[in-house]
Motif scaffolding. Structure first.
Motif, PDB file in Angstrom:
ATOM      1  N   ALA A 182      50.996  19.210   9.258  1.00  0.00           N
ATOM      2  CA  ALA A 182      52.114  18.943  10.168  1.00  0.00           C
ATOM      3  C   ALA A 182      51.654  18.099  11.352  1.00  0.00           C
ATOM      4  O   ALA A 182      52.385  17.215  11.830  1.00  0.00           O
ATOM      5  CB  ALA A 182      52.715  20.256  10.656  1.00  0.00           C
ATOM      6  N   ASP A 211      54.279   9.780  11.721  1.00  0.00           N
ATOM      7  CA  ASP A 211      55.681   9.418  11.938  1.00  0.00           C
ATOM      8  C   ASP A 211      55.806   8.503  13.154  1.00  0.00           C
ATOM      9  O   ASP A 211      56.562   7.514  13.139  1.00  0.00           O
ATOM     10  CB  ASP A 211      56.538  10.666  12.139  1.00  0.00           C
ATOM     11  CG  ASP A 211      56.830  11.403  10.839  1.00  0.00           C
ATOM     12  OD1 ASP A 211      56.589  10.819   9.757  1.00  0.00           O
ATOM     13  OD2 ASP A 211      57.293  12.566  10.904  1.00  0.00           O
ATOM     14  N   GLN A 212      55.050   8.823  14.205  1.00  0.00           N
ATOM     15  CA  GLN A 212      55.071   7.998  15.414  1.00  0.00           C
ATOM     16  C   GLN A 212      54.495   6.612  15.127  1.00  0.00           C
ATOM     17  O   GLN A 212      55.054   5.591  15.535  1.00  0.00           O
ATOM     18  CB  GLN A 212      54.265   8.685  16.523  1.00  0.00           C
ATOM     19  CG  GLN A 212      54.865   9.991  17.005  1.00  0.00           C
ATOM     20  CD  GLN A 212      53.918  10.784  17.894  1.00  0.00           C
ATOM     21  OE1 GLN A 212      52.727  10.505  17.983  1.00  0.00           O
ATOM     22  NE2 GLN A 212      54.454  11.811  18.559  1.00  0.00           N
ATOM     23  N   ASN A 261      48.457  24.373  10.654  1.00  0.00           N
ATOM     24  CA  ASN A 261      49.375  23.274  10.969  1.00  0.00           C
ATOM     25  C   ASN A 261      48.743  21.905  10.761  1.00  0.00           C
ATOM     26  O   ASN A 261      49.285  20.901  11.231  1.00  0.00           O
ATOM     27  CB  ASN A 261      49.852  23.396  12.423  1.00  0.00           C
ATOM     28  CG  ASN A 261      50.703  24.637  12.642  1.00  0.00           C
ATOM     29  OD1 ASN A 261      51.510  24.995  11.790  1.00  0.00           O
ATOM     30  ND2 ASN A 261      50.520  25.298  13.767  1.00  0.00           N
ATOM     31  N   LYS A 277      51.254  14.566  10.063  1.00  0.00           N
ATOM     32  CA  LYS A 277      52.568  13.950   9.843  1.00  0.00           C
ATOM     33  C   LYS A 277      53.225  13.542  11.165  1.00  0.00           C
ATOM     34  O   LYS A 277      53.846  12.466  11.247  1.00  0.00           O
ATOM     35  CB  LYS A 277      53.488  14.911   9.083  1.00  0.00           C
ATOM     36  CG  LYS A 277      54.830  14.273   8.706  1.00  0.00           C
ATOM     37  CD  LYS A 277      55.710  15.217   7.915  1.00  0.00           C
ATOM     38  CE  LYS A 277      56.989  14.512   7.435  1.00  0.00           C
ATOM     39  NZ  LYS A 277      57.787  13.963   8.550  1.00  0.00           N
ATOM     40  N   LYS A 278      53.073  14.362  12.184  1.00  0.00           N
ATOM     41  CA  LYS A 278      53.683  14.042  13.482  1.00  0.00           C
ATOM     42  C   LYS A 278      53.108  12.740  14.032  1.00  0.00           C
ATOM     43  O   LYS A 278      53.856  11.857  14.495  1.00  0.00           O
ATOM     44  CB  LYS A 278      53.442  15.175  14.467  1.00  0.00           C
ATOM     45  CG  LYS A 278      54.080  14.936  15.836  1.00  0.00           C
ATOM     46  CD  LYS A 278      53.851  16.112  16.784  1.00  0.00           C
ATOM     47  CE  LYS A 278      54.482  15.845  18.146  1.00  0.00           C
ATOM     48  NZ  LYS A 278      54.255  16.987  19.082  1.00  0.00           N
TER      49      LYS A 278
END
Length: 327
Positions: free
Chosen positions: A44, A51-52, A41, A47-48
């Protein structure tokens, strides 16, 4: 008959060596999905976090993209831009890197990765993945990032000064500097398109406004109206003011940077220099004519090419637990 056979064997070994050496220095050991088994992961998780970050601080897109550029051009893509120095002699302490911001974002990403997969994902790979995620967040096409880099343990201010491409470079210097890193003329013009994001200190181009040839003159390759506007923002010897590289589009990944260059509104001498080579000029003309028909895809390809510069893989280097210091 033994001698000719031995000679042939030696010749074949030499040829194999010649072909293998560039790969060691330019991307051997990298692959898409390197962490598929050890930290599935990983991307991912990055990216999380990104994005924030981008939802509250979109202005960091340019500096974080350039952080990967500036890392790769000094010692290769091995995370040395992130190292701190107690004596202020690290790469990040070099004046060309003063406009970089977002080190705390890299730390935040690394902390999340360490929590999920301790000691697994390198800081150099974090820089590469973050660079992809910020350009995608601002409008670029996504592309697969090769991973598998290891982190270096040396960071030198002087090496940054000697290896980073200066904003006042002419086309001959630009082509030579990129070729030295294994990058093509197309990579040069495509990656220059990254100037669509972010800002620059006045000091990086003030000579074009006030003292271009040492006689208190302006650069004739810079639009006079643009000069007037820039002088309102940048006074002589201004070291702190930031100016948008792609005015009005500084947080959007688009082709407006290429529109500016033929209008003599590229901020740096190195931007204007792209008109002085037939290949780079033809590429700019094509993107303007076709509305950027190939730029977004080309950018991903060139970013992957750049991400292969001087990488450490296998057992070389280390995977830092904290990006700002060696283990």
């Amino acid at each position: 008959m033994a001698c000719p056979k031995l000679f042939l064997s030696c010749l074949l070994l030499q040829l194999m060596f010649l072909f293998l050496v560039p790969e060691v220095a330019h991307g051997q050991g990298l692959k898409v999905g390197f962490y598929q088994k050890t930290c599935p992961n990983a991307e991912a998780i990055v990216k999380k976090v990104m994005d924030q970050v981008m939802s509250v601080a979109p202005s960091l897109s340019g500096p974080l993209l350039r952080m990967h550029f500036h890392d790769c051009f000094v010692r290769g893509c091995e995370g040395s831009i992130l190292l701190n120095s107690s004596t202020n002699q690290a790469e990040k302490d070099a004046p060309p890197n003063f406009s970089l911001r977002g080190y705390q974002v890299i730390d935040r990403v690394k902390t999340a990765l360490e929590k999920a997969c301790p000691g697994t994902v390198s800081c150099a790979d974090v820089l590469a993945i973050v660079a992809r995620d910020v350009v995608v967040a601002t409008g670029a096409l996504s592309y697969d990032v090769e991973t598998g880099r290891r982190d270096g343990n040396v960071s030198s201010l002087n090496e940054a000064l000697n290896n980073l491409v200066p904003p006042n470079a002419n086309i001959t210097t630009l082509k030579a500097d990129f070729a030295m890193k294994g990058l093509s003329v197309k990579d040069l013009v495509v990656l220059s398109g990254g100037h669509t994001l972010g800002t620059s200190h006045c000091s990086s181009f003030s000579d074009r406004l006030y003292n271009f040839t040492g006689k208190g003159d302006t650069d004739p390759k810079l639009d006079s109206n643009y000069i007037a506007r820039l002088k309102l923002k940048c006074k002589p010897n201004d070291q702190t003011t930031l100016v948008e590289m792609d005015p009005g589009s500084v947080r959007t990944f688009d082709i407006k940077y290429f529109d500016l260059i033929p209008k003599r509104r590229g901020l740096f001498t190195s931007d204007a220099a792209l008109l002085d080579d037939s290949e780079t000029k033809a590429y700019i003309d094509l993107q303007i004519k076709t509305g950027g028909s190939t730029f977004f895809k080309d950018f991903g390809v060139s970013m992957v090419n750049m991400g292969r510069i001087g990488v450490l893989t296998g057992t070389a280097g280390e995977v830092r637990k904290v990006c700002a210091k060696v283990n």
